[in-house]
Write an enzyme that holds these catalytic residues in place. Structure first.
Site, PDB file in Angstrom:
ATOM      1  N   ASP A  67     -62.285 -83.936  63.573  1.00  0.00           N
ATOM      2  CA  ASP A  67     -63.197 -85.119  63.961  1.00  0.00           C
ATOM      3  C   ASP A  67     -64.309 -85.414  63.126  1.00  0.00           C
ATOM      4  OD1 ASP A  67     -63.605 -87.827  64.953  1.00  0.00           O
ATOM      5  OD2 ASP A  67     -65.030 -86.981  66.571  1.00  0.00           O
ATOM      6  N   GLU A  84     -69.065 -93.472  60.752  1.00  0.00           N
ATOM      7  CA  GLU A  84     -68.117 -94.314  62.713  1.00  0.00           C
ATOM      8  C   GLU A  84     -69.000 -93.599  63.981  1.00  0.00           C
ATOM      9  OE1 GLU A  84     -65.356 -93.540  66.242  1.00  0.00           O
ATOM     10  OE2 GLU A  84     -66.014 -92.487  65.016  1.00  0.00           O
ATOM     11  N   GLU A  85     -69.391 -92.313  63.805  1.00  0.00           N
ATOM     12  CA  GLU A  85     -70.092 -91.787  65.102  1.00  0.00           C
ATOM     13  C   GLU A  85     -70.966 -92.533  65.766  1.00  0.00           C
ATOM     14  OE1 GLU A  85     -67.714 -89.820  66.729  1.00  0.00           O
ATOM     15  OE2 GLU A  85     -67.211 -88.526  65.343  1.00  0.00           O
ATOM     16  N   ASP A 134     -57.411 -91.371  64.062  1.00  0.00           N
ATOM     17  CA  ASP A 134     -58.883 -90.401  64.256  1.00  0.00           C
ATOM     18  C   ASP A 134     -58.783 -90.018  65.738  1.00  0.00           C
ATOM     19  OD1 ASP A 134     -61.988 -90.156  64.878  1.00  0.00           O
ATOM     20  OD2 ASP A 134     -61.757 -91.753  65.192  1.00  0.00           O
ATOM     21  N   HIS A 170     -66.547 -83.419  69.167  1.00  0.00           N
ATOM     22  CA  HIS A 170     -68.152 -83.613  69.218  1.00  0.00           C
ATOM     23  C   HIS A 170     -68.796 -82.448  69.549  1.00  0.00           C
ATOM     24  CE1 HIS A 170     -67.663 -88.686  69.614  1.00  0.00           C
ATOM     25  NE2 HIS A 170     -67.087 -87.599  68.964  1.00  0.00           N
TER      26      HIS A 170
END
Ligand SMILES: [Zn+2]
Length: 457
Positions: free
Chosen positions: A292, A326-327, A354, A424
């Site tokens: 990711d 993006e996060e 993604d 994450h």
């Protein structure tokens, strides 16, 4: 007259058959190139091990911008450029502390926590408070201010393991992480501990973004590992004096200048029609962001590299876009769509990878019935590579803002089962990526882009 008509029909049928065969052959070559000469894995190795995790505003994010630009220039794409975008700059600071105190079983015990992205910190004095466990917002609302004021709210609803798609399980639980802090703060809570968004039972906490609502006090929030959540939950049932100590040092700095990185091959017939393939270059500040979304970035570059290596001159302009942020803000995706609108660039389709660098299963497509039927005409070609999941609905956070101009949005769908083991967290590292799976994904993406480009939508 009748004879002529039959000849015309026969010629058309023959033409279609020949065209379909030549596209089928080209897709074979795309897979051959990705699997025999692929460069996605080597690029990911550098991004992950050479640079590391790449949170927006960090020096590593800046290094990743430079690296991907340099790569695309070295691959001699027709043009490579940066697109400025201001991004939130959140930093974690010292490692956080999450400690159970007054537990009858353990006395005092540290549990594995990680601050949620964009959260405020507790500062060095920390927060010590009683804990109230809830499963959902309804339960929280029914407790109200009387039971929640001055407490730490512990959201402990697990991802539902009965879903076949792990993304569906994630979607059913992630509101605790994203919106839980403001929801609890409305009732005077002083902190939030949220169960990590993973189906795995282990001791690794998983971060991710939280969003504070305006005009509600911002309270600190952490994710706790699933093992930590199980321990905390069982101790809460045993120990009526149990408290939790939370110490986080994160803070939000002023916005920082960063960039989307764009490489393109100019279209030979319709240069003003664009097809985008992309991933996001930023990652969380834990692990190295391999799945990711380092994977999606290198696969997108690889799509254009394969086109060049095979001498495919696309009819339309094909862009590989490494979206930034993006996060914790999606500013890159928003800026890309804004600039596209401003420049009058017509985007036919956008494909985002993604969901990790796992074995490709297919694509999720957000489009009209007519366009979907057209894509289904290629199902035979794609099925031969085990790309059997061509379904309605999908896209990606970065390409989403292109919807307003009617772009067909497509999400690449790899196998989802292991994604949230890593997502994450410190476990999202390069060794978790399988070279072949990554390359098959790049080939799948290149094939779909090729078919869209050749046939239009
Ligand atoms: Zn992502």
């Amino acid at each position: 007259m009748k004879k002529n008509c039959l000849i015309t029909i026969a010629t058309l049928l023959l033409f279609h058959a020949l065209q379909a065969q030549s596209q089928k052959d080209e897709v074979r070559k795309i897979f051959d190139e990705a699997l025999a000469n692929g460069q996605s894995y080597a690029m990911l190795e550098y991004l992950s091990l050479g640079i590391g995790n790449r949170l927006s505003g960090s020096p590593q994010a800046a290094a990743a911008v430079e690296y991907t630009r340099e790569r695309m220039e070295a691959l001699r794409f027709d043009s490579v450029y940066l697109q400025e975008v201001m991004v939130p700059h959140w930093i974690r600071g010292h490692k956080e502390v999450g400690r159970m105190v007054n537990s009858v079983t353990y006395g005092s015990k540290e549990l594995s926590v990680t601050a949620l992205g964009n959260a405020v910190g507790t500062g060095p004095d920390g927060v010590l408070a009683e804990v109230v466990e809830v499963q959902n917002f309804n339960q929280l609302d029914s407790l109200g201010k009387e039971k929640l004021e001055g407490k730490i709210v512990f959201y402990n609803r697990p991802m539902d393991p009965k879903h076949i798609s792990a993304f569906q399980a994630y979607g059913g639980a992630v509101n605790q992480r994203v919106g839980g802090a403001s929801r609890a703060a409305k009732y005077g809570a002083v902190g939030v501990v949220a169960r990590s968004m993973t189906l795995a039972l282990d001791d690794i906490p998983h971060t991710g973004t939280l969003v504070y609502e305006e005009d509600i006090p911002k309270i600190p929030a952490v994710a706790i590992s699933t093992i930590g959540a199980e321990i905390l939950s069982s101790e809460l049932k045993r120990s009526d004096k149990l408290k939790f100590y939370l110490e986080t040092h994160c803070e939000m700095l002023p916005d920082a200048l960063s960039y989307n990185v764009i490489g393109e091959i100019k279209g030979s017939e319709f240069p003003d029609e664009y097809i985008v393939v992309g991933g996001h270059l930023d990652s969380w500040d834990v692990g190295d962001g391999s799945h990711d979304d380092g994977a999606g970035c290198v696969q997108s570059i690889e799509v254009l590299r394969i086109f060049k290596a095979l001498g495919i001159h696309p009819k339309r302009t094909i862009r590989a876009v490494m979206f930034m942020n993006e996060e914790n803000g999606s500013r890159g995706g928003k800026e890309y769509a804004r600039a596209a609108r401003e420049n009058g660039e017509k985007h036919l389709a956008a494909l985002e990878s993604d969901a990790g660098g796992f074995t490709p299963r297919g694509f999720g497509v957000q489009c009209s019935n007519e366009v979907f039927s057209k894509i289904m005409e290629w199902a035979d070609i794609l099925n031969a590579y085990d790309l059997r999941k061509i379904v309605r609905g999908g896209g990606g956070a970065d390409i989403g803002p292109l919807k307003e101009q009617g772009t067909v949005l497509i999400g690449f769908l790899p196998d989802s089962q292991r994604y949230f083991d890593y997502h994450h967290s410190e476990a999202d590292t390069f060794d978790k990526v399988n070279r072949r799976e990554l390359e098959l994904g790049a080939a799948a993406m290149a094939s779909l882009i090729y078919l869209i480009d050749q046939n239009g939508l």
